[in-house]
Each structure stands twice: as structure tokens, then as C-alpha cells.
Design an enzyme around this catalytic site. Structure first.
Site, PDB file in Angstrom:
ATOM      1  N   GLU A 125       0.818   4.027   1.711  1.00 23.99           N
ATOM      2  CA  GLU A 125       1.301   4.551   2.979  1.00 23.99           C
ATOM      3  C   GLU A 125       2.545   3.800   3.450  1.00 23.99           C
ATOM      4  OE1 GLU A 125      -1.650   3.356   2.101  1.00 23.99           O
ATOM      5  OE2 GLU A 125      -3.234   4.000   3.475  1.00 23.99           O
ATOM      6  N   CYS A 155      -2.606  -0.731   7.627  1.00 24.95           N
ATOM      7  CA  CYS A 155      -1.741   0.431   7.393  1.00 24.95           C
ATOM      8  C   CYS A 155      -1.856   1.440   8.529  1.00 24.95           C
ATOM      9  CB  CYS A 155      -2.099   1.104   6.066  1.00 24.95           C
ATOM     10  SG  CYS A 155      -1.518   0.219   4.609  1.00 24.95           S
ATOM     11  N   CYS A 197      -6.223   1.560   5.296  1.00 25.57           N
ATOM     12  CA  CYS A 197      -6.856   0.349   5.790  1.00 25.57           C
ATOM     13  C   CYS A 197      -6.418   0.135   7.243  1.00 25.57           C
ATOM     14  CB  CYS A 197      -6.480  -0.850   4.920  1.00 25.57           C
ATOM     15  SG  CYS A 197      -4.742  -1.347   5.070  1.00 25.57           S
ATOM     16  N   HIS A 219       0.817  -1.204   0.000  1.00 30.38           N
ATOM     17  CA  HIS A 219       0.000   0.000   0.000  1.00 30.38           C
ATOM     18  C   HIS A 219       0.858   1.265   0.000  1.00 30.38           C
ATOM     19  CE1 HIS A 219      -3.985  -1.999   1.488  1.00 30.38           C
ATOM     20  NE2 HIS A 219      -3.487  -2.563   0.406  1.00 30.38           N
TER      21      HIS A 219
END
Length: 327
Positions: free
Chosen positions: A257, A286, A283, A255
Site C-alpha cells: 500500500e 499502513c 496493517c 508494504h
């Protein structure tokens, strides 16, 4: 961006605020603050009483007191429209903010008197002559009091609302369109725009996501969702799907991030206390990493699925800022 609306009584200030609300601005009114104060005192909020009360508040607490109350109640919303400005001093807390503009709404006095009668804003038997005389006091009452003449002179645009509601909307649209061309982006808008540009590097077409880590208005690192370095991307090898609809998701990518955190780590950049700008909210997995990495503020372009993120953020003091209505 903050837009302030001043104008004569019955000119259409409330309608102008409603129009801007439809364009994504959160509406606030200094008159509403005064009406609430009058209610607390057990007083009828007549025009005359509100005028006296406004002068009293400015004399006691300073010209900017009502505006400061509005800013407290706005809770950090990025775009505000503040109506019923009566004195230049009331603009002091906002006039230097990015993109600030002042609009002045006016109309012929007879037309405004008829509108005020229809809205019940003047007392029974209150004549046009009395209406005009009271207004004359408002135009130039002096320092610390209502001073509409100064506001009209200082306005970025003066709008004559002597026609239909549709005509007022058209004039406002023209004024705001012109103002929007000239305004600078706020810092949040600026960094979110960069995050959206970063997202164009994403290689998973299920969702293109970009992230930017910032501290003290300096970019620390960026990231987008993509596969492990050196391995095929989704747009080359296809998705690696786990789970069942509607909760299925692709696990081929890292992801955005996490990639931003990884980039900072590889370059020895401390991200504690930073703000994350990300095109969609993190999410759950994360978010846990972001929280333990010391991220204290997360600005997101759209909300993504998991309410647990908002609940945990409130519990541990991570500020979540919804910028979905920005740009």
C-alpha cells in the site's frame, strides 16, 4: 454477480438457493420480505394471502419494490442469489448488473404438490386440483401481478427438478458452470484480479501482497511489497525479522500500500477519494497513512490480523469491503 431464481411452487427454489449459498452467494428471498410484512400486519402468511399481498405491494409501490428492499438489506455483498421472483418487473433493479442471470426451476405438478404438503406450505384438505387451479392464476395473471410464464420464457436456464436433491445440484452446477464461463467480472473483481497479478512481483515470500489505487474506474498507481530501491530483497539477502512469535514480522520490505502511495507521489498523481484494492487488509501503520492520504474505500482479499483497522475505519467513514469470497 446476482442470480435470480423463479419457479413454480414446490419446484425446489429454496434448495437451489441453498446450493448457491454453498458456492459463496448470499441468499435473499422476496417471499421472506412478504412474510415479514404479513407478520407486521398480524396476518397468517398463507400462499393465497402472500399472493394477494405481493400484488398489492407491486400496485402500491411498483414492481421492483421488494427487490429494492433486498438490495438495501444485502449491504453491498458482491454475490447474491434472490429467490421467489414472481414478475419480470421485479428484476428491473438487477437485470443490467454485471453477470446477472435468471434461473427458472420447475417440476411435474403432482410431485410439487406432494412436496408442498410435506413442507406445510398448503392448508389441510387443500386438494391437488385446487393447488393446480391456484397455480394457473400465477402463470399469467397480467401486468403488475404474478407472471411465471413470462419469467420462464425470459430465463437464461430452465431446470427440471424431477429427481433427487443430488440431481438438482448437478443440474445447477452445470448451469452455473456454463453461466460463469460467459459472465464478465464486476469492477471490484476486475481490480482485485489486477492486485493479485501485481502481488506476483513481490520479493518477500512471507507474504506476497499487491495493491492497486483506483478512482473512477481508472488505475492511479500500483504497488507490491519489496525492499528499498537499490537494496537487496528478501529473496536475495533473507528476511529482517523483528518481534517474537506469533507477532514477528519482516521489516526489510515496504508494504504494498505504501509503495502504491509512493508511486503516485513520484508521478504527481492525486489519490484523494480513491479506492484501494489490496490482496490482504492493511496493517495498522499502513491504514493510518491510507486514511490521511484520503483513501475512502478499501477492498481486501483476506483479513490481516489487526481489528483496530476495522474499528478506526468505521469511526472515520472509510468503507472496508471484504472480497475474500471473490474469485
Amino acid at each position: 454477480m446476482i442470480i435470480a431464481i423463479a419457479g413454480t411452487n414446490g419446484a425446489g427454489k429454496d434448495e437451489a438457493a441453498r446450493y448457491l449459498e454453498g458456492k459463496g452467494f448470499s441468499p435473499f428471498s422476496l417471499s421472506d420480505e412478504l412474510r415479514e410484512l404479513a407478520r407486521q400486519r398480524g396476518q397468517e402468511p398463507t400462499r393465497e394471502y402472500l399472493q394477494q399481498l405481493g400484488n398489492e405491494v407491486r400496485a402500491t409501490f411498483g414492481d421492483a419494490h421488494l427487490t429494492k428492499l433486498v438490495l438495501e438489506h444485502s449491504e453491498g455483498k458482491p454475490h447474491l442469489v434472490i429467490s421467489s421472483i414472481r414478475n419480470l418487473g421485479e428484476l428491473e433493479p438487477v437485470r443490467t448488473t454485471d453477470g446477472f442471470k435468471l434461473l427458472f426451476i420447475d417440476a411435474p405438478v403432482k410431485l410439487r404438490y406432494e412436496r408442498a404438503i410435506a413442507r406445510g406450505r398448503v392448508g389441510e384438505g387443500f386438494s391437488l386440483e385446487e393447488f393446480a387451479a391456484l397455480e394457473e392464476k400465477e402463470l399469467n395473471a397480467g401486468a403488475g401481478k404474478q407472471n411465471l410464464a413470462e419469467l420462464r420464457e425470459a430465463a437464461d436456464a430452465v431446470i427440471d427438478n424431477d429427481g433427487s436433491v443430488e440431481e438438482l445440484h448437478r443440474k445447477l452446477g452445470e448451469a452455473i458452470g456454463n453461466l460463469a464461463e460467459r459472465r464478465r467480472l464486476s469492477w471490484d473483481e476486475y481490480f482485485m484480479q489486477i492486485a493479485r497479478t501485481v502481488a506476483t512481483r513481490s520479493t518477500c515470500d512471507r507474504k506476497y501482497v499487491g495493491a492497486v489505487l483506483v478512482r473512477d474506474r481508472v488505475i492511479l498507481s500500483t504497488g507490491y511489497n519489496g525492499s528499498i530501491s537499490g537494496t537487496p530483497h528478501c529473496d536475495e539477502a533473507g528476511h529482517m525479522i523483528v518481534g517474537d512469535p506469533p507477532n514477528e514480522h519482516c521489516v526489510r520490505t515496504i508494504h504494498a500500500e505504501i509503495n502504491a502511495i509512493a508511486q503516485a507521489a513520484r508521478n504527481g498523481v492525486n489519490i484523494s477519494g480513491a479506492t484501494l484494492y489490496v490482496t490482504c487488509s492493511p496493517c495498522w501503520e499502513c491504514f493510518k497513512v491510507l486514511a490521511n492520504s484520503g483513501i475512502r474505500r478499501i477492498c481486501y482479499g483476506e483479513f490481516y490480523r489487526d481489528e483496530r483497522v476495522l474499528e478506526a475505519a468505521a469511526q472515520i467513514g472509510v468503507e472496508m469491503v471484504d472480497l475474500s469470497g471473490v474469485l
